[in-house]
Motif scaffolding. Structure first.
Motif, short mmCIF file in Angstrom:
data_model
loop_
_atom_site.label_atom_id
_atom_site.label_comp_id
_atom_site.label_asym_id
_atom_site.label_seq_id
_atom_site.Cartn_x
_atom_site.Cartn_y
_atom_site.Cartn_z
N VAL A 77 8.01 -5.32 -15.05
CA VAL A 77 8.87 -4.34 -14.40
C VAL A 77 10.25 -4.28 -15.05
O VAL A 77 10.92 -3.25 -15.02
N SER A 78 10.70 -5.38 -15.66
CA SER A 78 12.05 -5.41 -16.23
C SER A 78 12.18 -4.55 -17.47
O SER A 78 13.28 -4.17 -17.86
N CYS A 79 11.06 -4.22 -18.10
CA CYS A 79 11.08 -3.40 -19.31
C CYS A 79 11.11 -1.92 -18.93
O CYS A 79 10.37 -1.49 -18.04
N PRO A 80 11.99 -1.09 -19.55
CA PRO A 80 12.07 0.33 -19.20
C PRO A 80 10.71 1.02 -19.23
O PRO A 80 9.90 0.78 -20.13
N HIS A 81 10.45 1.87 -18.23
CA HIS A 81 9.17 2.55 -18.14
C HIS A 81 9.28 3.75 -17.21
O HIS A 81 10.26 3.86 -16.45
N THR A 82 8.30 4.61 -17.25
CA THR A 82 8.20 5.72 -16.30
C THR A 82 6.76 5.82 -15.80
O THR A 82 5.81 5.50 -16.52
N ILE A 83 6.62 6.28 -14.56
CA ILE A 83 5.31 6.59 -13.99
C ILE A 83 5.40 7.99 -13.39
O ILE A 83 6.23 8.23 -12.51
N THR A 84 4.56 8.88 -13.89
CA THR A 84 4.55 10.26 -13.42
C THR A 84 3.25 10.56 -12.70
O THR A 84 2.16 10.28 -13.23
N SER A 85 3.36 11.10 -11.48
CA SER A 85 2.18 11.45 -10.69
C SER A 85 2.29 12.94 -10.32
O SER A 85 3.15 13.31 -9.52
N PRO A 86 1.46 13.80 -10.89
CA PRO A 86 1.59 15.24 -10.66
C PRO A 86 1.09 15.71 -9.30
O PRO A 86 1.29 16.87 -8.93
N SER A 87 0.44 14.82 -8.55
CA SER A 87 -0.04 15.16 -7.21
C SER A 87 -0.09 13.88 -6.38
O SER A 87 0.33 12.82 -6.83
N LEU A 88 -0.59 14.01 -5.17
CA LEU A 88 -0.64 12.87 -4.25
C LEU A 88 -1.38 11.69 -4.90
O LEU A 88 -2.46 11.84 -5.46
N THR A 89 -0.79 10.49 -4.79
CA THR A 89 -1.41 9.29 -5.31
C THR A 89 -1.37 8.18 -4.27
O THR A 89 -0.49 8.16 -3.38
N ARG A 90 -2.31 7.27 -4.39
CA ARG A 90 -2.28 6.05 -3.58
C ARG A 90 -2.44 4.86 -4.52
O ARG A 90 -3.29 4.88 -5.42
N HIS A 91 -1.65 3.85 -4.27
CA HIS A 91 -1.69 2.62 -5.06
C HIS A 91 -1.75 1.42 -4.12
O HIS A 91 -1.15 1.45 -3.03
N GLU A 92 -2.43 0.39 -4.56
CA GLU A 92 -2.31 -0.92 -3.94
C GLU A 92 -1.70 -1.83 -4.99
O GLU A 92 -2.17 -1.88 -6.13
N GLN B 169 0.87 -1.17 0.00
CA GLN B 169 0.00 0.00 0.00
C GLN B 169 0.91 1.22 0.00
O GLN B 169 1.71 1.41 0.93
N ILE B 170 0.81 2.03 -1.04
CA ILE B 170 1.76 3.11 -1.27
C ILE B 170 1.02 4.44 -1.37
O ILE B 170 0.04 4.56 -2.10
N GLU B 171 1.52 5.44 -0.65
CA GLU B 171 1.03 6.82 -0.76
C GLU B 171 2.23 7.72 -0.94
O GLU B 171 3.20 7.65 -0.16
N VAL B 172 2.21 8.59 -1.96
CA VAL B 172 3.37 9.43 -2.22
C VAL B 172 2.93 10.71 -2.92
O VAL B 172 1.98 10.72 -3.71
N SER B 173 3.64 11.79 -2.59
CA SER B 173 3.35 13.09 -3.20
C SER B 173 3.84 13.11 -4.64
O SER B 173 4.36 12.11 -5.15
N GLN B 174 3.69 14.26 -5.30
CA GLN B 174 4.04 14.33 -6.71
C GLN B 174 5.47 13.85 -6.96
O GLN B 174 6.40 14.18 -6.21
N HIS B 175 5.65 13.09 -8.04
CA HIS B 175 6.96 12.53 -8.31
C HIS B 175 6.95 11.79 -9.65
O HIS B 175 5.89 11.58 -10.24
N ARG B 176 8.11 11.38 -10.06
CA ARG B 176 8.23 10.50 -11.22
C ARG B 176 9.25 9.42 -10.87
O ARG B 176 10.30 9.71 -10.30
N ILE B 177 8.92 8.18 -11.20
CA ILE B 177 9.91 7.12 -11.08
C ILE B 177 10.20 6.60 -12.48
O ILE B 177 9.32 6.59 -13.34
N ALA B 178 11.44 6.21 -12.71
CA ALA B 178 11.82 5.74 -14.03
C ALA B 178 12.75 4.55 -13.91
O ALA B 178 13.67 4.53 -13.08
#
Length: 326
Positions: free
Chosen positions: A113-128, A59-68
């Motif tokens: 997950v092994s394939c290159p990718h990016t996820i951009t979240s411009p504001s607070l997000t929650r994921h399960e 269970q993940i909650e995080v402010s704006q960010h990008r992971i790559a």
């Protein structure tokens, strides 16, 4: 012993340490990623995760960010996972191999997950999130490298069922014994694959595990056919008899033995429950063509003759067939 819930938060850390902390958390979960807080002065993140057998539930909650996960870090051996991500709050944008998906609450994303990718979240997000080792999926005839990322709905249907089961599993994970956790994990994987199958994800229909599963399904669908044979099965599955023999022998059984065992189990069940059927009726209805052969293999498998099973469960009927005492 049951696993416990691990928790991590970037709260109270300096901005530089927040990024490092979040990077370390992602590395612990599924591999190395670049983390960018975009224009924010801090990265506020919190993750709770637990293990259920070999699955990781998060269970993940995080402010704006990008992971790559950039091409320079692309290595299947470093990220041997498929991630099933359920968006529960906020919006995210996913990119991989030229595919672009906007994720909103109620959306589900499945990707390698092994394939290159990016996820951009411009504001607070929650994921399960469920992180699944790829070899567990390959055992089910599923090869994630052969299909692009899939966006699915978890608002209804199989997607919602899978999400609800995953959510409940996370809440009960610490109470599960290792044996129970294994069964729950297997059920969860199968539920997660249902919406992927419906969405048309690529499955390896010719791998040994897939062939075995298809062969077993075909056998059970045709058990009552006295002419059921390996020739018929191999023709239906589009594989050679030799390959079919090999697939079953790797599991310690022959195709013929699997057929007869399945028939015998069904025969025993009917002898125990169907009082109106004779032993011969039962045997012939499940593909046996000889009463003597049926009795012989039944006794060899169960250690008792069919008549003793029938009499034990229907004594009144058997007694009524006997002449009255003089």
């Amino acid at each position: 012993m049951p696993d416990y819930v691990h928790s991590l938060s970037t709260s109270g850390l300096t901005p530089k340490k927040q990024i490092q902390c979040w990077t370390d958390a992602l590395t612990e979960l599924c591999g190395q990623f670049d983390v960018d807080p975009l224009d924010a002065s801090s990265l506020e993140g919190r993750v709770n995760y637990t293990n259920v057998s070999r699955l990781k539930l998060c269970q993940i909650e995080v402010s704006q960010h990008r992971i790559a996960h950039p091409l320079s870090r692309a290595s299947t051996s470093d990220h041997p996972f498929v991630k099933i991500l359920f968006q529960t709050h906020g919006a995210s944008h996913f990119e991989q191999n030229g595919s672009h998906f906007d994720l909103m609450p109620g959306d589900c994303l499945a990707y390698d997950v092994s394939c290159p990718h990016t996820i951009t979240s411009p504001s607070l997000t929650r994921h399960e999130v469920v992180i699944v080792p790829t070899d567990l999926l390959q055992e089910r005839g599923f090869h994630p490298a052969k299909f692009p990322a899939f966006k699915l709905s978890a608002r209804s249907g199989t997607g919602r069922i899978a999400h609800d089961f995953m959510h409940a599993t996370f809440g009960e994970a610490t109470r599960l014994s290792p044996q129970t956790a294994q069964g729950v994990a297997d059920t969860l994987i199968d539920l997660l694959l249902l919406p992927l199958r419906e969405a048309g994800a690529s499955f390896d229909r010719s791998g040994p595990v897939a062939i075995c599963e298809r062969a077993q399904a075909f056998i059970h669908d045709h058990l009552r056919d006295p002419d059921l044979s390996i020739d018929q099965i191999s023709m239906a599955l589009g594989c050679t008899k030799r390959y079919l023999h090999m697939v079953f022998s790797e599991r310690g059984i022959t195709v013929s033995d699997y057929i007869w065992r399945a028939r015998l189990l069904n025969c025993r069940q009917e002898l125990e429950t169907q009082c109106h059927k004779t032993i011969t009726d039962v045997a012939f209805s499940w593909g046996f063509s000889s009463s003597s052969h049926f009795s012989r293999v039944f006794r060899r498998h169960f250690g008792v003759v069919p008549s003793s099973i029938h009499k034990a469960h229907h004594p009144a009927q058997d007694d009524s067939a006997q002449p009255p005492p003089a």
